[in-house]
Design an enzyme around this catalytic site. Structure first.
Site, short mmCIF file in Angstrom:
data_model
loop_
_atom_site.label_atom_id
_atom_site.label_comp_id
_atom_site.label_asym_id
_atom_site.label_seq_id
_atom_site.Cartn_x
_atom_site.Cartn_y
_atom_site.Cartn_z
CG HIS A 1 30.81 -11.92 -25.24
ND1 HIS A 1 30.32 -13.21 -25.16
CD2 HIS A 1 30.43 -11.44 -26.44
CE1 HIS A 1 29.69 -13.50 -26.29
NE2 HIS A 1 29.73 -12.45 -27.08
CG HIS B 1 21.35 -8.49 -26.58
ND1 HIS B 1 21.54 -8.00 -27.86
CD2 HIS B 1 21.42 -9.83 -26.67
CE1 HIS B 1 21.70 -9.01 -28.69
NE2 HIS B 1 21.63 -10.14 -28.00
#
Length: 166
Positions: free
Chosen positions: A40, A117
């Site tokens: 995610h 990220h």
């Protein structure tokens, strides 16, 4: 319960992230690799809270339309490896809105700048330098999700408990 707001990925992005995780596994002696179902992008980390209705109100205040994101590049922080994202102003806008509104509502939100990220592995040990080559892959973001983090039978497990369509 431990909570965060995230973007969950399309199958095409998951496929590329899995390719990168497998490449890391091949190049390392061992490590802690992100489970496929846990991949995610965190927009706002909330931490321990039971104030679900307050978080839902903040999420419901998002007026952002759907937008595209692209994974691109990779890097590491110490022994943590990540895949990056192409800079997209709408992604930064939605993260900033969520963080500001959560902060205004009394949540302790990290003040560090948003640095998108995707963590793919931690505690990697390798005998030689690791090289990753991420294929740029994109998706349309059409919802954000409130996620719950639990340790179930020793495994970190993320469960969507609410979502807001964009």
């Amino acid at each position: 319960m431990r909570l965060f707001i995230a973007i969950n990925f399309s199958e095409s992005i998951k496929k590329e992230l899995i390719r990168q995780i497998n490449s890391l596994k091949e190049q390392s002696r061992y490590g802690n690799f992100t489970r496929i179902e846990n991949l995610h992008l965190t927009l706002a980390f909330i931490g321990e809270s039971t104030r679900i209705s307050d978080i839902k109100k903040v999420m419901d205040g998002v007026t952002q339309d759907s937008f595209n994101i692209s994974i691109k590049g990779s890097g590491r922080f110490g022994s943590l490896y990540w895949v990056g994202l192409k800079k997209e102003s709408k992604l930064f806008d939605i993260a900033e809105y969520l963080r500001n509104e959560l902060d205004k509502n009394g949540f302790s939100i990290d003040k560090k700048p948003f640095s998108p990220h995707i963590t793919i592995a931690r505690e990697i040990v390798s005998d030689s330098p690791i090289s990753l080559s991420v294929k740029e892959t994109d998706m349309t973001v059409n919802k954000i999700s409130l996620m719950r983090s639990d340790r179930i039978n020793g495994k970190l497990t993320y469960t969507e408990i609410y979502s807001k369509n964009l």
